[in-house]
Design a protein around this motif. Structure first.
Motif, mmCIF file in Angstrom:
data_model
loop_
_atom_site.group_PDB
_atom_site.id
_atom_site.type_symbol
_atom_site.label_atom_id
_atom_site.label_comp_id
_atom_site.label_asym_id
_atom_site.label_seq_id
_atom_site.Cartn_x
_atom_site.Cartn_y
_atom_site.Cartn_z
ATOM 1 N N HIS A 68 1.320 -1.000 -0.098
ATOM 2 C CA HIS A 68 -0.304 0.182 -0.198
ATOM 3 C C HIS A 68 0.949 0.978 0.219
ATOM 4 O O HIS A 68 0.700 2.053 -0.771
ATOM 5 C CB HIS A 68 -0.977 -0.092 0.990
ATOM 6 C CG HIS A 68 -2.202 -1.172 1.704
ATOM 7 N ND1 HIS A 68 -3.009 -0.930 1.861
ATOM 8 C CD2 HIS A 68 -2.093 -2.139 0.216
ATOM 9 C CE1 HIS A 68 -3.761 -2.269 1.410
ATOM 10 N NE2 HIS A 68 -3.481 -2.650 0.542
ATOM 11 N N VAL A 71 1.585 1.868 -3.504
ATOM 12 C CA VAL A 71 0.294 1.870 -4.961
ATOM 13 C C VAL A 71 -0.182 3.204 -4.698
ATOM 14 O O VAL A 71 -0.557 3.322 -5.097
ATOM 15 C CB VAL A 71 -0.494 0.764 -4.270
ATOM 16 C CG1 VAL A 71 -2.077 0.811 -4.337
ATOM 17 C CG2 VAL A 71 -0.093 -0.593 -4.567
ATOM 18 N N LEU A 101 -2.775 -10.392 -4.576
ATOM 19 C CA LEU A 101 -2.955 -8.851 -5.598
ATOM 20 C C LEU A 101 -3.346 -8.944 -5.900
ATOM 21 O O LEU A 101 -4.888 -8.150 -6.283
ATOM 22 C CB LEU A 101 -1.758 -9.371 -6.411
ATOM 23 C CG LEU A 101 -0.577 -8.508 -5.895
ATOM 24 C CD1 LEU A 101 1.176 -9.167 -7.150
ATOM 25 C CD2 LEU A 101 -0.649 -6.628 -5.279
ATOM 26 N N GLU A 104 -7.097 -8.075 -4.056
ATOM 27 C CA GLU A 104 -7.258 -6.738 -3.607
ATOM 28 C C GLU A 104 -7.186 -6.168 -4.643
ATOM 29 O O GLU A 104 -8.232 -4.830 -4.465
ATOM 30 C CB GLU A 104 -6.004 -6.411 -2.913
ATOM 31 C CG GLU A 104 -5.851 -5.240 -1.642
ATOM 32 C CD GLU A 104 -4.738 -5.834 -0.713
ATOM 33 O OE1 GLU A 104 -5.047 -4.467 -0.202
ATOM 34 O OE2 GLU A 104 -4.684 -6.630 -0.168
ATOM 35 N N TYR A 105 -6.719 -5.961 -6.338
ATOM 36 C CA TYR A 105 -6.664 -5.345 -7.041
ATOM 37 C C TYR A 105 -7.043 -6.067 -8.880
ATOM 38 O O TYR A 105 -6.479 -6.206 -9.239
ATOM 39 C CB TYR A 105 -5.123 -4.795 -7.162
ATOM 40 C CG TYR A 105 -4.441 -4.315 -6.628
ATOM 41 C CD1 TYR A 105 -5.162 -3.050 -6.117
ATOM 42 C CD2 TYR A 105 -4.245 -4.631 -5.455
ATOM 43 C CE1 TYR A 105 -4.393 -2.337 -4.605
ATOM 44 C CE2 TYR A 105 -3.489 -4.309 -4.053
ATOM 45 C CZ TYR A 105 -3.749 -2.327 -4.063
ATOM 46 O OH TYR A 105 -3.271 -2.210 -2.896
ATOM 47 N N SER A 106 -8.534 -6.250 -8.334
ATOM 48 C CA SER A 106 -8.973 -7.614 -9.234
ATOM 49 C C SER A 106 -8.725 -6.693 -10.667
ATOM 50 O O SER A 106 -8.546 -7.263 -11.476
ATOM 51 C CB SER A 106 -10.097 -7.858 -8.670
ATOM 52 O OG SER A 106 -11.139 -7.529 -8.852
ATOM 53 N N LYS A 108 -6.631 -4.672 -12.204
ATOM 54 C CA LYS A 108 -5.139 -4.258 -12.354
ATOM 55 C C LYS A 108 -4.447 -5.973 -13.261
ATOM 56 O O LYS A 108 -4.796 -6.466 -12.718
ATOM 57 C CB LYS A 108 -4.753 -4.101 -11.468
ATOM 58 C CG LYS A 108 -4.892 -2.952 -10.977
ATOM 59 C CD LYS A 108 -4.813 -1.529 -11.572
ATOM 60 C CE LYS A 108 -6.580 -0.358 -10.749
ATOM 61 N NZ LYS A 108 -6.131 0.780 -11.793
#
Length: 171
Positions: A68, A71, A101, A104-106, A108
């Motif tokens: 984070h 990010v 990943l 949490e960042y589907s 991306k």
């Protein structure tokens, strides 16, 4: 950890990153203490060992905090690149990281590079943890690679295995 200017003593080396001439940001490194050269557990040789490392809530929390941190610095995050050894227990670590990943960042992209060593004629990685004729280590290498490919490709937008030999480090 470097010696003072003019000193004849060699700089202190504790981690692989100490060999770099470029200094990395402290948040970009996460040291797994029990798998240091003088650590409690020896070498990280099996997929399950790597996976179990990221079952520890404190480890996950630390990894998420570091992620984070970077990010939040991005103006427009497009995705992630993950480089992961396939032949060792780090394939399990990489599998859990790509799963994190992906969850949490589907939206991306996740480009994952699965890396394998070049084997010597005796079937041993040129740089690695495995002994020459040990069938158990050959089995670990095969299973780590197979499980790594299966899990990493499941949670990646694109998975690309890389090796300088045509066999992905497997005989």
């Amino acid at each position: 950890g470097a010696a003072p200017a003019g000193s004849q003593d060699a700089p202190s080396v504790h981690l692989w990153s100490d060999y770099l001439t470029v200094h990395l940001h402290p948040k970009s490194l996460y040291v797994i203490r029990q798998y240091l050269h003088d650590g409690d557990c020896g070498c990280l040789e099996a997929f399950g060992q790597g996976e179990s490392l990221l079952q520890d809530p404190t480890c996950i929390e630390e990894l998420e905090d570091r992620l984070h941190f970077y990010v939040e610095e991005c103006d427009y995050l497009q995705g992630f690149q993950v480089l992961c050894d396939l032949h060792s227990g780090f394939s399990g670590v990489g599998a859990k990281v790509t799963e994190l990943l992906h969850d949490e960042y589907s939206r991306k992209g996740i480009l994952t590079w699965g890396l394998t060593p070049v084997l010597s004629p005796a079937g041993v990685p040129m740089v690695g943890l495995f002994s020459p004729q040990d069938p158990q280590n050959s089995f670990y290498r095969l299973m780590n690679t197979a499980l790594g490919i299966a899990h990493l490709s499941r949670h990646s937008s694109l998975f690309c295995p890389l090796s300088l030999s045509g066999s992905l480090g497997i005989r």
